[in-house]
Design an enzyme around this catalytic site. Structure first.
Site, PDB file in Angstrom:
ATOM      1  N   HIS A  97      11.541  -8.697  -4.791  1.00 40.00           N
ATOM      2  CA  HIS A  97      11.122  -8.559  -6.183  1.00 40.00           C
ATOM      3  C   HIS A  97      12.363  -8.286  -7.035  1.00 40.00           C
ATOM      4  O   HIS A  97      13.300  -7.621  -6.570  1.00 40.00           O
ATOM      5  CB  HIS A  97      10.120  -7.405  -6.311  1.00 40.00           C
ATOM      6  CG  HIS A  97       9.479  -7.367  -7.661  1.00 40.00           C
ATOM      7  ND1 HIS A  97      10.078  -6.758  -8.738  1.00 40.00           N
ATOM      8  CD2 HIS A  97       8.312  -7.883  -8.105  1.00 40.00           C
ATOM      9  CE1 HIS A  97       9.289  -6.894  -9.795  1.00 40.00           C
ATOM     10  NE2 HIS A  97       8.215  -7.572  -9.444  1.00 40.00           N
ATOM     11  N   GLU A 169       9.237 -15.977 -10.357  1.00 41.09           N
ATOM     12  CA  GLU A 169       9.169 -14.831 -11.265  1.00 41.09           C
ATOM     13  C   GLU A 169      10.450 -14.749 -12.084  1.00 41.09           C
ATOM     14  O   GLU A 169      11.403 -14.065 -11.699  1.00 41.09           O
ATOM     15  CB  GLU A 169       9.041 -13.528 -10.461  1.00 41.09           C
ATOM     16  CG  GLU A 169       7.658 -13.202 -10.011  1.00 41.09           C
ATOM     17  CD  GLU A 169       7.401 -11.694 -10.092  1.00 41.09           C
ATOM     18  OE1 GLU A 169       6.328 -11.316 -10.558  1.00 41.09           O
ATOM     19  OE2 GLU A 169       8.283 -10.917  -9.713  1.00 41.09           O
TER      20      GLU A 169
END
Ligand code: PGA
Length: 261
Positions: A97, A169
């Site tokens: 992430h 992302e």
């Protein structure tokens, strides 16, 4: 959205909600989320809430996901939890992430090792890939996506690829409350590029088969427009996953879309 497989909706709770609040959120979601054959709802609570939630959730409705884990299976790594320890509890683990890359200085190699450790322990890594604003402004988006994707998959065989989930992302579109969101057109191009990389590494079939999600300030109002993008198999939701009205509405939107296709 591909009609012959599930839509994946992943809620990343980040460092929010204690054990009690986590239980309460699951309770509220449980009242609103139905068992959907075509939609898989995945919850990523804090590590602390993982064990109690694994006993509380309706496993027909929800799957659990860790937000991170340590790539060694065991040893003197004070403060860490390994993929091996999570193997019985979670189905998925978020890896790479942008918060981990940026705040915890995770390198491409660390992420590669985590992907491998996840797969070794029967956990599907949900690998986040995306460029920062500076990289985007410098015209480096493709290079960054290429480097992140190819290193993350470096030790993964074609057979293991089936358990991998990719997420586009773009860092500049994550948790933006000032309206900076990625345009569906840009998302489509980035995801097509990611599939192209997979095609080059593993072939045409693998590129079609691999799950690719979109993440970045997705909410109940725009989730449809992202799920409608060709090549998008679901969404990774941050802020909106902490609110049961919003998250249930997102799941519902995914379900409705599936009924339409
Ligand atoms: P956001 O977070 O939906 O709050 O932008 C997405 C993520 O970081 O997973």
């Amino acid at each position: 959205m591909n009609s012959d497989r599930k839509t994946l909706i992943v809620g990343n709770w980040k460092m929010h909600l204690n054990v009690h609040q986590s239980s309460l959120l699951v309770h509220r979601l449980n009242e609103r989320v139905k068992v959907h054959r075509d939609v898989e709802v995945v919850l990523a609570p804090s590590m602390l809430a993982m064990q109690p939630l694994s006993l509380e959730i309706d496993h027909r409705k929800f799957r659990l996901c860790a937000q991170d884990a340590y790539p060694k299976d065991e040893g003197g790594y004070t403060g860490e939890v390994s993929f091996a320890m999570l193997g019985d509890i979670v189905r998925y683990c978020i890896v790479g992430h942008s918060a981990r890359r940026i705040y915890f200085n995770e390198t491409l190699e660390t992420i590669r090792d985590k992907v491998q450790a996840a797969v070794r322990n029967g956990i599907s890594p949900i690998i986040c890939i995306g460029e920062t604003k500076q990289e985007r402004d410098a015209g480096e988006s493709r290079q960054v996506i290429h480097d992140q994707l190819t290193t993350a998959l470096m030790n993964i065989t074609s057979r293991e690829l089936d358990s991998i989930v990719l997420v586009y992302e773009p860092t500049w579109a994550i948790s933006t409350f000032d309206g900076i969101i990625a345009k569906p057109d840009d998302v489509q191009k980035a995801i097509a590029y990611m599939r192209m990389q997979v095609r080059e590494l593993y072939g045409e079939k693998a590129a079609e088969r691999i799950y690719v999600l979109y993440g970045g300030s997705v909410n109940e109002h725009d989730v449809r427009s992202y799920l409608n993008i060709p090549g998008v198999d679901g969404a990774l939701i941050g802020a909106a996953s902490l609110n049961y009205h919003q998250f249930a509405a997102i799941v519902d939107a995914a379900y409705r879309l599936r009924l339409e296709v």
